[in-house]
Design an enzyme around this catalytic site. Structure first.
Site, PDB file in Angstrom:
ATOM      1  N   CYS A  55      -0.470  -4.234   0.698  1.00  0.00           N
ATOM      2  CA  CYS A  55      -1.671  -4.684  -0.012  1.00  0.00           C
ATOM      3  C   CYS A  55      -1.374  -5.622  -1.182  1.00  0.00           C
ATOM      4  CB  CYS A  55      -2.470  -3.487  -0.533  1.00  0.00           C
ATOM      5  SG  CYS A  55      -3.097  -2.423   0.769  1.00  0.00           S
ATOM      6  N   HIS A  94     -11.495  -5.703   1.973  1.00  0.00           N
ATOM      7  CA  HIS A  94     -10.066  -5.624   1.674  1.00  0.00           C
ATOM      8  C   HIS A  94      -9.248  -6.150   2.858  1.00  0.00           C
ATOM      9  CE1 HIS A  94      -6.282  -4.358   0.216  1.00  0.00           C
ATOM     10  NE2 HIS A  94      -6.378  -3.052   0.339  1.00  0.00           N
TER      11      HIS A  94
END
Length: 370
Positions: free
Chosen positions: A85, A322
Site C-alpha cells: 500500500c 484504495h
C-alpha cells in the site's frame, strides 16, 4: 521537486474502470503529467525514467509498459516498485532520491493498480489472494483482521469508526461539488469523477459487523479499487520559477507485523524528526485511510484529533477508494492540489504517508516552493 501531479478517477473493482489494465490506466496519466510539467517549466523535458508502484500484477514491469503506451519514447526505461500500500509513495521517493544522488534528469513517478484485471495466483493448483507478508512463524494477519485487531487493541468503538468514515465521505463530496478535484483528474474510460463518493455515508449505521466479536463494517473498510496517479519530479535548478512541492525529508520504517496499520505513525514521526519539524507545523496531512480503525489509530499515535481539519481535508481513501499500488501517489497528488494549486504560501508543509501490510510505514514531508 514535484512540479506536476495528476490521477485518474478511482473506480471500485469490477465497475467503471474494470476493462482497463495497468498500462491503460497509467498511460494517460503519464502523458498528462509530462504535458503539465513542460508547461510549468517552459521547456521540453527528456524523461530519464518512469517509476511506478504496483502490488498485484500482472508483472512484466508495468512501468515500462505504461511508458511505452504513453508515447514517452523507447529510450525511456521503467521500474516497478512493490511496497504494497506504500508503493506509489515509495516510487516518488525513489525518483527523488535518484535526482538527489546527482542524476539531474526529470522523472515521472507514481503508482497504478487494476484490481479488476489482476491475475489469479496459485501454488500447486491452490489459489491464493496475496503472497505472505512475513515468513512462517510470524504474525501475518489478513488486513481486515489486522484492522479489527487494532480496533480492539486501541478500544476504537463502532460509533467512532462510523463517524470517521462519514466525515471522509462528507469532505470528499464537498470537495467534488466545489470542483477541487477537477484540475488533478485525467478522465479515462468515460469516468470523470471518483465513482462512489458520498454513497456509503447514508448506510453506515445499518451495515453489519464483519466479525462477530468486532466493530469493523464494510463501510469503515475502504473499497478495493482501480486507478493510477503520477507526479513529475525534477531538480530544483530545472524547475525555475515553477511552483511545486520540494521534498524536505522522508522515512520508511518497520513495525509489529501483527498490527501493520500503525506503520504510518512512526514513519511520519521519523520524517518530521529528520527535518527538525513538528506535527503542529504541518498544514496538510494525506494519510492513506485503509480502514477507519487504522486511520484513527495512526492519528492517535501522532497526537491528532479524529476530525483534525488538516487530515484528508477533501476526504481520503474511505471515500475515494484504495487502488493499492497507486494510493501513496494519490496522497502526493492530493497534497499538490491542496497546497500548490490552492495557493498556499511558500514554506507551507505537507505530509503524505501510508501504513503497509507486513508491518511497514512510509512517509514524506514536502514544502511548498514558489
Amino acid at each position: 521537486m514535484v512540479v506536476a501531479a495528476r490521477r485518474t478517477p478511482i473506480g471500485t473493482r469490477g465497475r467503471a474502470l474494470a476493462s482497463l489494465d495497468v498500462g491503460q490506466l497509467a498511460a494517460p496519466v503519464l502523458r498528462a503529467v509530462r504535458a503539465d510539467a513542460e508547461g510549468a517549466v517552459g521547456r521540453r523535458l527528456a524523461v530519464a525514467d518512469v517509476v511506478l508502484g504496483n502490488c498485484m500484477g500482472p508483472g512484466g514491469n508495468p512501468a515500462r509498459v505504461a511508458a511505452l503506451a504513453a508515447g514517452l519514447g523507447v529510450e525511456v526505461p521503467g521500474a516497478t516498485v512493490d511496497r504494497q500500500c506504500g508503493s506509489g509513495l515509495a516510487a516518488v521517493l525513489d525518483a527523488a532520491t535518484a535526482i538527489h544522488a546527482g542524476d539531474d534528469r526529470p522523472r515521472i513517478a507514481g503508482g497504478v493498480e487494476s484490481a479488476s484485471t489482476a491475475p489469479a495466483r496459485s501454488v500447486d493448483g491452490v489459489r491464493y489472494d496475496r503472497a505472505p507478508f512475513t515468513p512462517a512463524g510470524w504474525p501475518d494477519p489478513d488486513m481486515v483482521r489486522a484492522a479489527q485487531d487494532l480496533a480492539s487493541t486501541d478500544g476504537l468503538s463502532r460509533e467512532r469508526q462510523d463517524a470517521h468514515a462519514a466525515r471522509s465521505h462528507r469532505r470528499a463530496l464537498a470537495a467534488r461539488d466545489a470542483g477541487r478535484f477537477a484540475a488533478e483528474l485525467v478522465p479515462v474510460a468515460g469516468l470523470t469523477a471518483d465513482d462512489s463518493v458520498g454513497v456509503a455515508e447514508r448506510v453506515l449505521s445499518r451495515l453489519p459487523v464483519l466479525f462477530d466479536d468486532g466493530t469493523l463494517t464494510a463501510g469503515t473498510s475502504t473499497r478495493i479499487s482501480d486507478g493510477a496517479a503520477a507526479v513529475a519530479v525534477v531538480p530544483r535548478g530545472l524547475a525555475g520559477s515553477a511552483p511545486g512541492l520540494a521534498l524536505r525529508a522522508h522515512a520508511v520504517v518497520g513495525c509489529d507485523p501483527a498490527l501493520p496499520g500503525i506503520g504510518a505513525a512512526p514513519a511520519v514521526r521519523a520524517a518530521l524528526d529528520s527535518a527538525g519539524a513538528d506535527v503542529r507545523e504541518v498544514a496538510a496531512f494525506e494519510i492513506v485511510e485503509a480502514f477507519a480503525a487504522q486511520s484513527l489509530a495512526v492519528l492517535g499515535r501522532l497526537g491528532l484529533d479524529d476530525d483534525d481539519p488538516r487530515v484528508c481535508a477533501d476526504g481520503g481513501a474511505l471515500a475515494l477508494g484504495h487502488p493499492w499500488g497507486a494510493s501513496g501517489a494519490v496522497s502526493v497528488v492530493r497534497l499538490f492540489g491542496r497546497l500548490v494549486r490552492a495557493g498556499a504560501p511558500a514554506g507551507t508543509l505537507g505530509v503524505a504517508a501510508a501504513s503497509v501490510g507486513g508491518g511497514l510505514g512510509v512517509a514524506a514531508l514536502f514544502e511548498v516552493v514558489r
